[in-house]
Design a protein around this motif. Structure first.
Motif, PDB file in Angstrom:
ATOM      1  N   SER A  36       5.151  12.818 -11.630  1.00 34.11           N
ATOM      2  CA  SER A  36       6.452  12.148 -11.566  1.00 34.11           C
ATOM      3  C   SER A  36       6.542  11.246 -10.343  1.00 34.11           C
ATOM      4  CB  SER A  36       7.597  13.141 -11.507  1.00 34.11           C
ATOM      5  OG  SER A  36       7.172  14.439 -11.559  1.00 34.11           O
ATOM      6  N   TYR A  37       7.569  10.394 -10.373  1.00 33.46           N
ATOM      7  CA  TYR A  37       7.865   9.541  -9.229  1.00 33.46           C
ATOM      8  C   TYR A  37       9.005  10.164  -8.433  1.00 33.46           C
ATOM      9  CZ  TYR A  37       5.496   5.722 -11.758  1.00 33.46           C
ATOM     10  OH  TYR A  37       4.597   4.949 -12.422  1.00 33.46           O
ATOM     11  N   GLY A  38       8.939   9.995  -7.123  1.00 33.68           N
ATOM     12  CA  GLY A  38      10.025  10.478  -6.272  1.00 33.68           C
ATOM     13  C   GLY A  38      10.250   9.489  -5.136  1.00 33.68           C
ATOM     14  N   MET A  86      -3.560   3.282 -16.546  1.00 41.33           N
ATOM     15  CA  MET A  86      -2.286   2.888 -15.948  1.00 41.33           C
ATOM     16  C   MET A  86      -1.279   4.012 -16.186  1.00 41.33           C
ATOM     17  SD  MET A  86      -0.440  -0.589 -17.068  1.00 41.33           S
ATOM     18  CE  MET A  86       0.388  -1.655 -15.957  1.00 41.33           C
ATOM     19  N   GLU A  87      -0.281   4.058 -15.364  1.00 36.68           N
ATOM     20  CA  GLU A  87       0.729   5.104 -15.555  1.00 36.68           C
ATOM     21  C   GLU A  87       1.584   4.762 -16.772  1.00 36.68           C
ATOM     22  OE1 GLU A  87       0.946   6.913 -11.102  1.00 36.68           O
ATOM     23  OE2 GLU A  87       2.055   5.094 -11.505  1.00 36.68           O
ATOM     24  N   SER A  88       1.892   5.807 -17.561  1.00 36.46           N
ATOM     25  CA  SER A  88       2.506   5.569 -18.876  1.00 36.46           C
ATOM     26  C   SER A  88       3.806   4.770 -18.790  1.00 36.46           C
ATOM     27  CB  SER A  88       2.752   6.900 -19.579  1.00 36.46           C
ATOM     28  OG  SER A  88       3.500   7.739 -18.758  1.00 36.46           O
ATOM     29  N   GLU A  94      -1.439  15.719  -2.055  1.00 37.31           N
ATOM     30  CA  GLU A  94      -1.935  15.172  -0.791  1.00 37.31           C
ATOM     31  C   GLU A  94      -0.801  14.494  -0.015  1.00 37.31           C
ATOM     32  OE1 GLU A  94      -5.868  12.821  -0.227  1.00 37.31           O
ATOM     33  OE2 GLU A  94      -4.224  11.386  -0.309  1.00 37.31           O
ATOM     34  N   ARG A  95      -0.053  13.657  -0.727  1.00 38.85           N
ATOM     35  CA  ARG A  95       1.051  12.956  -0.049  1.00 38.85           C
ATOM     36  C   ARG A  95       2.103  13.950   0.428  1.00 38.85           C
ATOM     37  NH1 ARG A  95       1.539   8.092  -4.380  1.00 38.85           N
ATOM     38  NH2 ARG A  95      -0.141   6.805  -3.552  1.00 38.85           N
ATOM     39  N   GLN A  96       2.285  15.002  -0.368  1.00 37.40           N
ATOM     40  CA  GLN A  96       3.320  15.963  -0.001  1.00 37.40           C
ATOM     41  C   GLN A  96       2.945  16.728   1.270  1.00 37.40           C
ATOM     42  OE1 GLN A  96       4.653  17.950  -3.494  1.00 37.40           O
ATOM     43  NE2 GLN A  96       6.746  17.667  -2.817  1.00 37.40           N
ATOM     44  N   CYS A 104       9.579   3.268  -5.100  1.00 37.07           N
ATOM     45  CA  CYS A 104       8.786   2.394  -5.962  1.00 37.07           C
ATOM     46  C   CYS A 104       8.179   3.326  -7.018  1.00 37.07           C
ATOM     47  CB  CYS A 104       7.683   1.716  -5.164  1.00 37.07           C
ATOM     48  SG  CYS A 104       6.622   2.858  -4.289  1.00 37.07           S
ATOM     49  N   ASP A 105       7.112   2.916  -7.663  1.00 35.76           N
ATOM     50  CA  ASP A 105       6.441   3.850  -8.583  1.00 35.76           C
ATOM     51  C   ASP A 105       5.579   4.756  -7.704  1.00 35.76           C
ATOM     52  OD1 ASP A 105       5.015   1.549  -7.929  1.00 35.76           O
ATOM     53  OD2 ASP A 105       3.666   1.709  -9.626  1.00 35.76           O
ATOM     54  N   PHE A 106       6.257   5.529  -6.907  1.00 37.97           N
ATOM     55  CA  PHE A 106       5.628   6.330  -5.853  1.00 37.97           C
ATOM     56  C   PHE A 106       5.354   7.733  -6.420  1.00 37.97           C
ATOM     57  CE2 PHE A 106       6.250   7.367  -1.050  1.00 37.97           C
ATOM     58  CZ  PHE A 106       4.898   7.191  -0.857  1.00 37.97           C
ATOM     59  N   THR A 107       4.108   7.948  -6.775  1.00 34.19           N
ATOM     60  CA  THR A 107       3.768   9.200  -7.452  1.00 34.19           C
ATOM     61  C   THR A 107       3.739  10.371  -6.467  1.00 34.19           C
ATOM     62  OG1 THR A 107       2.398   7.854  -8.869  1.00 34.19           O
ATOM     63  CG2 THR A 107       2.106  10.221  -9.052  1.00 34.19           C
ATOM     64  N   ILE A 108       4.343  11.457  -6.895  1.00 33.45           N
ATOM     65  CA  ILE A 108       4.334  12.664  -6.053  1.00 33.45           C
ATOM     66  C   ILE A 108       2.973  13.335  -6.226  1.00 33.45           C
ATOM     67  CG2 ILE A 108       5.449  14.897  -5.655  1.00 33.45           C
ATOM     68  CD1 ILE A 108       7.971  13.732  -6.967  1.00 33.45           C
ATOM     69  N   ASP A 122       0.838  -1.190   0.000  1.00 37.09           N
ATOM     70  CA  ASP A 122       0.000   0.000   0.000  1.00 37.09           C
ATOM     71  C   ASP A 122       0.883   1.253   0.000  1.00 37.09           C
ATOM     72  OD1 ASP A 122      -1.947   1.785   0.312  1.00 37.09           O
ATOM     73  OD2 ASP A 122      -2.810   0.948   2.148  1.00 37.09           O
ATOM     74  N   TYR A 123       0.667   2.124  -0.969  1.00 40.48           N
ATOM     75  CA  TYR A 123       1.549   3.289  -1.069  1.00 40.48           C
ATOM     76  C   TYR A 123       1.178   4.401  -0.084  1.00 40.48           C
ATOM     77  CZ  TYR A 123       3.279   1.163  -5.374  1.00 40.48           C
ATOM     78  OH  TYR A 123       3.829   0.319  -6.283  1.00 40.48           O
ATOM     79  N   GLY A 124      -0.115   4.496   0.177  1.00 41.57           N
ATOM     80  CA  GLY A 124      -0.507   5.472   1.190  1.00 41.57           C
ATOM     81  C   GLY A 124      -1.450   6.551   0.714  1.00 41.57           C
ATOM     82  N   CYS A 182      -8.946   1.091 -12.791  1.00 39.75           N
ATOM     83  CA  CYS A 182      -7.561   1.413 -12.463  1.00 39.75           C
ATOM     84  C   CYS A 182      -7.262   0.743 -11.128  1.00 39.75           C
ATOM     85  CB  CYS A 182      -7.358   2.921 -12.380  1.00 39.75           C
ATOM     86  SG  CYS A 182      -8.329   3.714 -11.113  1.00 39.75           S
ATOM     87  N   LYS A 183      -6.052   0.982 -10.640  1.00 46.01           N
ATOM     88  CA  LYS A 183      -5.671   0.388  -9.358  1.00 46.01           C
ATOM     89  C   LYS A 183      -6.558   0.979  -8.254  1.00 46.01           C
ATOM     90  CE  LYS A 183      -1.501  -0.386  -6.946  1.00 46.01           C
ATOM     91  NZ  LYS A 183      -0.119  -0.146  -6.714  1.00 46.01           N
ATOM     92  N   SER A 184      -7.036   0.098  -7.370  1.00 47.39           N
ATOM     93  CA  SER A 184      -8.036   0.553  -6.401  1.00 47.39           C
ATOM     94  C   SER A 184      -7.473   1.507  -5.351  1.00 47.39           C
ATOM     95  CB  SER A 184      -8.673  -0.644  -5.710  1.00 47.39           C
ATOM     96  OG  SER A 184      -7.654  -1.390  -5.084  1.00 47.39           O
ATOM     97  N   LYS A 185      -6.156   1.467  -5.145  1.00 49.24           N
ATOM     98  CA  LYS A 185      -5.560   2.414  -4.189  1.00 49.24           C
ATOM     99  C   LYS A 185      -4.348   3.013  -4.850  1.00 49.24           C
ATOM    100  CE  LYS A 185      -5.679   2.340   0.351  1.00 49.24           C
ATOM    101  NZ  LYS A 185      -5.059   2.038   1.624  1.00 49.24           N
ATOM    102  N   GLY A 186      -4.375   4.280  -5.065  1.00 48.43           N
ATOM    103  CA  GLY A 186      -3.191   4.876  -5.690  1.00 48.43           C
ATOM    104  C   GLY A 186      -3.533   6.196  -6.334  1.00 48.43           C
ATOM    105  N   SER A 187      -2.518   6.790  -6.915  1.00 46.64           N
ATOM    106  CA  SER A 187      -2.678   8.139  -7.436  1.00 46.64           C
ATOM    107  C   SER A 187      -3.602   8.182  -8.646  1.00 46.64           C
ATOM    108  CB  SER A 187      -1.310   8.716  -7.780  1.00 46.64           C
ATOM    109  OG  SER A 187      -0.662   7.862  -8.667  1.00 46.64           O
TER     110      SER A 187
HETATM  111  N1  GLU Z   1       2.022   5.121  -8.797  1.00 43.41           N
HETATM  112  C1  GLU Z   1       0.742   5.004  -8.164  1.00 43.41           C
HETATM  113  C2  GLU Z   1       0.841   5.562  -6.753  1.00 43.41           C
HETATM  114  O1  GLU Z   1       1.854   6.061  -6.400  1.00 43.41           O
HETATM  115  C3  GLU Z   1       0.248   3.597  -8.149  1.00 43.41           C
HETATM  116  C4  GLU Z   1      -0.232   3.119  -9.486  1.00 43.41           C
HETATM  117  C5  GLU Z   1      -1.513   3.769  -9.953  1.00 43.41           C
HETATM  118  O2  GLU Z   1      -2.256   4.361  -9.166  1.00 43.41           O
HETATM  119  O3  GLU Z   1      -1.784   3.645 -11.169  1.00 43.41           O
HETATM  120  O4  GLU Z   1      -0.088   5.507  -6.023  1.00 43.41           O
END
Ligand code: GLU
Length: 900
Positions: A721-723, A695-697, A482-484, A475-479, A447-449, A644-649
């Protein structure tokens, strides 16, 4: 009027009493909004009601006394005095009489031991002790005590004793007054001392620091100890790199206290702030602890509230029990253990000693059990070189098993520790660690958060970073914004956007008559029209050109009639022959037909060149007929599901979008259960059902390198972007950013991307296949011409059959035989395939001389020659004229025939 107000208060009290929710009373300065909010938030947390009274003016003794009485009448179970000024003496006196427990939150200079109250603020003794030890540890030989006018120096008074002229130890004292401290600070500077102990209220810290910086007292050589435990709740970023050394205390344990995080969220909700636990002021935390103490006491002492009247000197039956319980029982608050001496003064306080360094705030030691334990040697800021602060440390790094960012390694041996994983982010963190010299251990977190909008609580990686259970998340942790708000991100290492992954529709081979598509229908129609018109023109021009009238039988010198080659059939044949680039034996003789023929040839040259030039392109086009091209079309499509992914950006993007279509799409995905748990499930659905996956490109790029039947449809819906994630205010951000920039500049990140996207784990598969497919023209491309050929031949055969049948019929009539007989004879001859001369058949019963018959045949021949002449003229016929008569010619033909 007063009576009405009293009645109102009374009714209110009765209501509260009947409601049986214990009430905690609070007295605060009217403008102390933060403290009032803290009481409300804490009361809610411990299921109390709060009655808050505002004091309109500091030190308004009578007013404060009146407010205490009001609270007593309301039946409060205790009072928290947040004013802590002169009036506290009176408040405690009234509470003493009423036997209402009173908690104060600040030190009061008027305090005497006969006061009956509980003071949550660490006692001045504790401060004196810790300061003395700290100054010794820092080896200061001279320093200046700076304090705010109106506050006694009680927390630092023991330091004055350190002054010792013999040992050349000196202490000077300066008092800050008013709003402009610069003059005092300049004087302090001129005294030559570079070390300072500052005692000022927490709301003055920023002003003191700012003005000290303005008078140049914030340089490398300057050191400060701030007595207030709120120094590190202030943003000190601007002083971080100036070289100044600042030491302060902190009462809370930010890292390990879940209760603190919970209370911060509640407090933020109450105030609308978005503070982090480390920004919470001591007074706010003490209010929470005071309410907690009441809560603990009430859980042990079965007390019922009572309305008390000051004028009657009533006292509360349970007051002293609660008060004693609070004084003697240890409660764990946000400011750690709450312990008191017999006089209600807080003892055994535990402080963290923090220092501001270029690498951020660092805990250098703790004060507990009256002992100072320094956990990091006291060194100057210059010695805390930025590059070294990560060296030889081991960090916990969160990863996610999402390809190609991290995979579990496939191996026949049992792998342990970090060796178990491979992937893009695994290599990336290795490179960063090489640069900065740290070690790390991985922890997998799926879970990314996200922030729960209702509970305001974080989860996943963000929560772990915030609670310092991990140091970095990669990871593929999107900036996202909200997260910031909850954590910090490094500089981005990859850019992307949301795209649509969909199954490539099976390619439609070019249509059978694709070669017709080279020209538009209009051009084809016009060509037919032009050819027909030209045919007519040729006939006309041929007929009016006298040179085109030729002798049909060249051997007859004076023909009775002339023939013209521009019949309809010949004209059309000439025209079609040139269009097909084949020419024909028909050659115009007169000037006019030649001119017209020339321009026609020119026209056909241009048309054919254009046709041939474009034909290949048309034959090789294999159309992908996409069911949708844009997200709007996908939305309108009835039979394609999407998700799309149920939890994520990506989900967050749809959820928070201001675009009504995206909003509706999100609602539909949610309602219909089209959201998936991870990317792999999404890709599987796309491959095996009618499903489009948002999905993310970057991930789409990875998937389409391996699943050749999938592709991205349309452009990107956003850009982000990812960070690398880390806790807010992380001292390592600066270094991680530097390492990432270095890796970007040297092309290392791109190299890693190429390896993990295009090479490893099945990369590059689809590129090759697509190239092979492109090269050849297959049967599917050439089917049309084959069909035209076949159909043309069939038509030819049908026509020739009809022609033959017509001939057979004519002969059967002419020679009076049966149709069947003639047909069998004809077919017999046709399938013999020997010789190219066909005998003319004559009926067996026909009588007469050979000459007569020959004469008859000759007529036929001449007729047929004429027709040949007019339909099949060639130059040799024209140049070669025979002088034979028609009858002798017939005889000659007849002689050559072989009659049966
Ligand atoms: N990169 C996304 C995130 O940081 C996960 C993948 C997605 O939501 O498509 O939550």
């Amino acid at each position: 009027m007063k009576a009405v107000a009293k009645l109102f208060v009374f009714v209110l009290c009765l209501e509260c009493l009947f409601a049986e929710t214990p009430i905690i009373g609070g007295i605060f300065d009217y403008d102390d909004m933060d403290s009032k909010a803290a009481l409300l938030a804490s009361a809610k947390r411990f299921e109390f009601a709060a009655s808050i009274k505002d004091v309109s003016r500091r030190g308004a003794i009578l007013e404060t006394s009146e407010l205490v009485c009001q609270l007593a009448q309301e039946g409060v179970i205790g009072i928290i005095d947040g004013t802590s000024g002169r009036s506290t003496e009176h408040v405690q006196a009234i509470c003493d009489v009423l036997e209402l427990p009173l908690i104060v939150l600040q030190h009061n200079d008027l305090y005497t031991r006969n006061w009956s109250l509980i003071n949550l603020y660490p006692s001045p003794t504790a401060f004196n002790m810790v300061l003395e030890k700290l100054i010794a540890a820092k080896n200061w030989h001279n320093f200046t005590i700076i304090y705010e006018k109106g506050h006694s120096m009680i927390k630092a008074q023991d330091l004055l004793k350190l002054s010792n002229p013999i040992e050349k130890e000196a202490v000077s004292v300066r008092e800050l007054s008013g709003d402009d401290y610069r003059e005092v600070l300049i004087n302090a500077k001129h005294s030559g001392y570079v070390n300072f102990v500052v005692d000022c209220p927490s709301n003055k810290i920023e002003e003191v620091l700012l003005q000290a910086q303005q008078v140049d007292l914030m340089a490398d050589e300057h050191s400060y100890i701030f007595i207030t435990p709120d120094l590190f709740s202030v943003d000190l970023a601007r002083y971080r790199y100036g070289g100044v050394n600042m030491t302060g205390f902190r009462l809370t344990n930010i890292q390990k206290d879940e209760e603190l995080w919970d209370f911060t969220a509640r407090y933020n909700e109450e105030t609308g702030y978005s503070l982090d636990p480390e920004n919470m002021k001591t007074k706010i935390l003490l209010i929470h602890d005071a309410v907690k103490m009441f809560s603990k006491a009430l859980s042990k002492v079965a007390a019922t509230a009572a309305s008390l009247n000051c004028e009657l000197y009533e006292s509360w039956t349970y007051g002293s029990s609660i008060f004693n319980f609070m004084k003697t029982n240890k409660v764990q608050g946000l400011t750690r253990s709450l312990l008191f001496d017999g006089f209600g003064q807080r003892t055994n306080v535990v402080f963290d000693i923090l220092e501001l360094t270029p690498a951020g705030n660092q805990t250098i030691g703790t004060w507990s059990n009256n002992e100072l334990v320094i956990s990091r040697p006291i060194v100057s800021n210059a010695e805390i070189a930025e590059e070294t602060i990560m060296k030889n440390k081991t960090f916990k790094v969160l990863i996610s098993k999402t390809g190609p960012y991290a995979f579990v390694k496939e191996s026949s041996q049992k792998l342990e520790g970090n060796d178990r994983y491979e992937g893009f982010t695994i290599d990336l963190i290795e490179k960063i660690a090489d640069i900065l010299g740290f070690s790390y251990e991985f922890e997998v977190e799926t879970d990314y958060g996200t922030l729960d909008p209702v509970t305001k609580k974080w989860d996943g990686m963000v929560l772990k970073l915030r609670e310092e259970k991990a140091d970095f998340a990669i990871c593929d942790f999107t900036i996202t914004a909200e997260r910031q708000s909850g954590i910090d991100f490094s500089t981005p290492f990859m850019s992307l956007g949301v795209g649509i992954l969909y199954k490539e529709p099976s390619k439609q081979p070019p249509e059978m008559f694709q070669f017709m598509a080279v020209f538009s229908d209009e051009v084809w129609y016009n060509m037919v029209l032009v050819q027909s018109a030209l045919g007519v023109v040729m006939i006309f021009v041929g007929r009016i050109s006298h040179k085109e009238w030729q002798n049909p039988v060249p051997c007859v010198e004076q023909p009775e009639e002339l023939s013209n080659q521009f019949s309809l059939a010949n004209s059309v044949w000439l025209i079609i022959g040139s269009v097909m680039q084949q020419g024909s034996e028909i050659a115009p003789i007169a000037l006019a037909p030649r001119v017209i023929t020339s321009v026609w040839w020119f026209f056909t040259m241009v048309i054919v060149a254009s046709y041939v030039g474009t034909l290949v392109a048309f034959l090789t086009i294999e159309k992908n007929v996409m069911p949708f091209q844009t997200i709007e079309e996908l939305y309108a499509h009835k039979s394609i599901s999407y998700g799309c992914k149920s939890k994520g950006s990506t989900k967050q993007f749809f959820q928070d979008s201001s675009n009504p279509i995206y909003q509706k799409m999100y609602e539909k995905m949610r309602r219909k259960g089209w959201l998936v748990q991870d990317n792999d499930i999404g890709v599987d659905l796309v491959e095996n059902s009618t499903y489009a996956f948002f999905m993310e490109s970057t991930s789409i790029e990875y998937v389409t390198e391996r699943h050749c039947d999938l592709l991205q449809i349309g452009g990107l819906l956003d850009s982000k972007s990812y960070g690398i994630g880390m806790k807010k205010g992380s001292p390592y951000k600066f270094l991680i950013d530097g390492a990432l920039i270095k890796l970007k500049e040297t092309g290392e990140i791109q190299k890693l991307k190429d390896i993990w996207w295009k090479e490893k784990r099945g990369g590059g598969k689809c590129g090759e296949q697509r190239k092979d497919d492109d090269q050849q023209l297959g049967m599917k491309h050439m089917m049309g011409p084959y069909v035209v050929l076949g159909v043309g031949c069939c038509i030819g055969i049908v026509i020739s059959t009809l022609d033959m049948l017509w001939g057979v019929f004519k002969r059967s009539v002419k020679y009076k035989t049966t149709f069947k007989y003639e047909l069998i004879e004809e077919l017999k001859f046709a399938i013999k395939f020997n010789g190219d001369i066909k005998p003319v058949k004559r009926p067996p019963k026909m009588s007469g001389s050979v000459e007569a018959l020959a004469e008859e045949e000759a007529k036929d021949e001449v007729r047929s020659l004429r027709s040949i002449r007019s339909s099949d003229t060639n130059k040799t016929h024209h140049s070669h004229r025979s002088r034979h008569s028609s009858s002798s010619l017939s005889v000659a033909f007849a002689r050559r025939r072989d009659y049966s």
